[in-house]
Scaffold this active site. Structure first.
Site, PDB file in Angstrom:
ATOM      1  N   ARG A   1       0.820  -1.217   0.000  1.00  0.00           N
ATOM      2  CA  ARG A   1       0.000   0.000   0.000  1.00  0.00           C
ATOM      3  C   ARG A   1       0.852   1.265   0.000  1.00  0.00           C
ATOM      4  O   ARG A   1       0.588   2.192  -0.761  1.00  0.00           O
ATOM      5  CB  ARG A   1      -0.960   0.010   1.192  1.00  0.00           C
ATOM      6  CG  ARG A   1      -2.033  -1.056   1.095  1.00  0.00           C
ATOM      7  CD  ARG A   1      -2.902  -1.091   2.325  1.00  0.00           C
ATOM      8  NE  ARG A   1      -2.087  -1.351   3.502  1.00  0.00           N
ATOM      9  CZ  ARG A   1      -2.382  -0.989   4.737  1.00  0.00           C
ATOM     10  NH1 ARG A   1      -3.505  -0.344   4.985  1.00  0.00           N
ATOM     11  NH2 ARG A   1      -1.589  -1.277   5.735  1.00  0.00           N
TER      12      ARG A   1
ATOM     13  N   ASN B   1      -6.112  -2.843   2.173  1.00  0.00           N
ATOM     14  CA  ASN B   1      -6.080  -4.286   2.346  1.00  0.00           C
ATOM     15  C   ASN B   1      -7.504  -4.794   2.488  1.00  0.00           C
ATOM     16  O   ASN B   1      -8.345  -4.132   3.108  1.00  0.00           O
ATOM     17  CB  ASN B   1      -5.300  -4.664   3.612  1.00  0.00           C
ATOM     18  CG  ASN B   1      -3.812  -4.512   3.455  1.00  0.00           C
ATOM     19  OD1 ASN B   1      -3.275  -4.470   2.360  1.00  0.00           O
ATOM     20  ND2 ASN B   1      -3.116  -4.421   4.577  1.00  0.00           N
TER      21      ASN B   1
END
Length: 88
Positions: A18, A36
């Site tokens: 990320r 996520n």
């Protein structure tokens, strides 16, 4: 301006996916977000010029150094007009 939603599978959580995605998006001038999911995948939205979004899609197929990407699902969507790129 185009909008793409991607879901990336493999060993993609806990490997700075990320954060690296956010940095790559900012560098390419792409807006959107990344997060996520509970099933171990990573979901991301990319908005920008076709060329810039394609750079991010290519990056998503390999991810950061510690990731092992086994699949990338890509879908089109309506442009939402995000400002910046965020980790959710």
């Amino acid at each position: 301006m185009i909008h793409r939603r991607v879901v990336v599978s493999g060993d993609v959580q806990g490997v700075f996916f990320r954060d690296t995605c956010r940095r790559e998006a900012v560098r390419a001038g792409v807006t959107g977000w990344v997060r996520n999911l509970d099933d171990g995948t990573v979901e991301a939205v990319f908005e920008g010029s076709p060329e810039a979004v394609q750079l991010l899609l290519s990056w998503a197929h390999r991810g950061p150094l510690r990731a092992t990407v086994t699949g990338v699902e890509v879908s089109d969507g309506p442009v939402e007009g995000f400002e910046g790129y965020e980790i959710r």
